[in-house]
Write an enzyme that holds these catalytic residues in place. Structure first.
Site, PDB file in Angstrom:
ATOM      1  N   GLU A 132     -19.473 -13.069 -71.450  1.00  0.00           N
ATOM      2  CA  GLU A 132     -19.226 -12.207 -70.305  1.00  0.00           C
ATOM      3  C   GLU A 132     -17.962 -11.387 -70.555  1.00  0.00           C
ATOM      4  O   GLU A 132     -17.053 -11.813 -71.276  1.00  0.00           O
ATOM      5  CB  GLU A 132     -19.058 -13.021 -69.018  1.00  0.00           C
ATOM      6  CG  GLU A 132     -17.777 -13.813 -68.940  1.00  0.00           C
ATOM      7  CD  GLU A 132     -17.502 -14.368 -67.561  1.00  0.00           C
ATOM      8  OE1 GLU A 132     -17.646 -13.636 -66.565  1.00  0.00           O
ATOM      9  OE2 GLU A 132     -17.127 -15.564 -67.478  1.00  0.00           O
ATOM     10  N   TRP A 133     -17.902 -10.216 -69.972  1.00  0.00           N
ATOM     11  CA  TRP A 133     -16.703  -9.385 -70.055  1.00  0.00           C
ATOM     12  C   TRP A 133     -15.743  -9.812 -68.956  1.00  0.00           C
ATOM     13  O   TRP A 133     -16.121  -9.890 -67.786  1.00  0.00           O
ATOM     14  CB  TRP A 133     -17.055  -7.910 -69.904  1.00  0.00           C
ATOM     15  CG  TRP A 133     -15.845  -7.022 -69.841  1.00  0.00           C
ATOM     16  CD1 TRP A 133     -15.270  -6.490 -68.735  1.00  0.00           C
ATOM     17  CD2 TRP A 133     -15.062  -6.586 -70.954  1.00  0.00           C
ATOM     18  NE1 TRP A 133     -14.171  -5.745 -69.077  1.00  0.00           N
ATOM     19  CE2 TRP A 133     -14.025  -5.790 -70.435  1.00  0.00           C
ATOM     20  CE3 TRP A 133     -15.141  -6.794 -72.331  1.00  0.00           C
ATOM     21  CZ2 TRP A 133     -13.061  -5.195 -71.249  1.00  0.00           C
ATOM     22  CZ3 TRP A 133     -14.185  -6.207 -73.150  1.00  0.00           C
ATOM     23  CH2 TRP A 133     -13.168  -5.419 -72.606  1.00  0.00           C
ATOM     24  N   ASP A 189      -4.944 -23.610 -80.003  1.00  0.00           N
ATOM     25  CA  ASP A 189      -4.428 -22.342 -80.538  1.00  0.00           C
ATOM     26  C   ASP A 189      -3.938 -21.487 -79.371  1.00  0.00           C
ATOM     27  O   ASP A 189      -4.255 -20.313 -79.263  1.00  0.00           O
ATOM     28  CB  ASP A 189      -5.529 -21.620 -81.322  1.00  0.00           C
ATOM     29  CG  ASP A 189      -4.997 -20.442 -82.147  1.00  0.00           C
ATOM     30  OD1 ASP A 189      -3.761 -20.274 -82.221  1.00  0.00           O
ATOM     31  OD2 ASP A 189      -5.819 -19.694 -82.700  1.00  0.00           O
TER      32      ASP A 189
END
Length: 286
Positions: free
Chosen positions: A92-93, A195
């Site tokens: 999804e954006w 990370d």
């Protein structure tokens, strides 16, 4: 760079709607990333050569593992797949807005809750990647051995082979590694993003924190918080929120430089000798 036609056709078939436009997104150092505009709205596409399929498959699994904890938002995964020439991950954006007033409080509490998730051993049931580097997650009973064998030794070896680790620096590392069992406090394994620097934190449409690009494993939770402070500084509200759920030991700041030898070695192996000074500073006294 333009979106390869084979990927445009593949995404069209999967979404059952045409890709009206594609815009290259900067920020990654491994994969190509695009914002795709369709009749159903925008999507995020990350892709690379087919031979790097394992990398994106590991990223998908990491996002799924984080999402299953229901602690902090991750992008919704649409599809991870391969064509004859490319591997890709469709998400999804996330339409970013400004940080909400309680953004740092949300992040602090969310991470503390994430770190509540535990298992019997340090590591993971499979290996993955941190950046472009393979990350070994062999199950280990205690953190000191895991840190030494699964985190430091592989990158020391790689650094030596590239000519970055001198004999004198190697000696300092060996002296440090002998002290590791006395430096790090014992804790149960905690699920960590792995990370978590500023580039892997987005601000969502409601101003909420969103985690991307994980390198997950069950590690020491202080490792996560140390890595976060390597390139960025978090406000006191973040730490107060974290401590309200999982208080950090008062002497935690004294260990930050030692945890961060791992990400510094990662950056040394990926980007070269500009990270040597940080490593040498962390090992000062050994």
């Amino acid at each position: 760079m333009n979106l390869p036609p084979v990927l445009q056709s593949t995404i069209h078939s999967f979404l059952q709607t045409p890709v009206l436009s594609s815009q290259s997104i900067s920020g990654g150092c491994i994969h190509q990333s695009f914002k795709l505009q369709t009749l159903r709205g925008p999507y995020f596409l990350k892709f690379n050569e087919w031979k790097l399929a394992e990398n994106l498959h590991a990223e998908k699994k990491g996002l799924e593992r984080l999402g299953a904890t229901a602690t902090l938002r991750i992008p919704r995964i649409l599809q991870q797949g391969e064509t004859e020439t490319h591997t890709y991950l469709l998400l999804e954006w996330i339409e970013s807005r400004g940080e909400a007033k309680d953004y740092w409080e949300q992040l602090g509490k969310g991470l503390a809750n994430l770190h509540q998730h535990t298992q019997a051993h340090f590591g993971l049931d499979d290996d993955n990647f941190i950046g472009a580097l393979p990350q070994s997650n062999t199950a280990t009973d205690n953190w000191a051995d895991f840190f030494i064998e699964q985190r430091i030794h592989p990158l020391l070896k790689s650094g030596r082979e590239k000519g970055y680790i001198t004999p004198s620096l190697e000696t300092k590392f060996q002296q440090f590694l002998k002290k590791v069992p006395d430096i790090f406090p014992e804790e149960a394994p905690a699920l960590i993003h792995g990370d978590l620097w500023g580039g892997n934190l987005l601000v969502g449409p409601q101003g909420e924190p969103v985690l991307i690009d994980p390198a997950v494993y069950y590690g020491h939770r202080e490792m996560e918080l140390s890595f976060m402070s390597l390139f960025d500084q978090q406000p006191d509200t973040f730490y107060r929120a974290y401590d309200s759920i999982r208080p950090l030991a008062p002497d935690f700041p004294s260990r930050v430089k030692y945890y961060n030898l791992y990400p510094l070695l990662v950056h040394l192996n990926l980007f070269g000798t500009s990270y040597l000074s940080g490593i040498e500073q962390s090992l000062k006294g050994f």
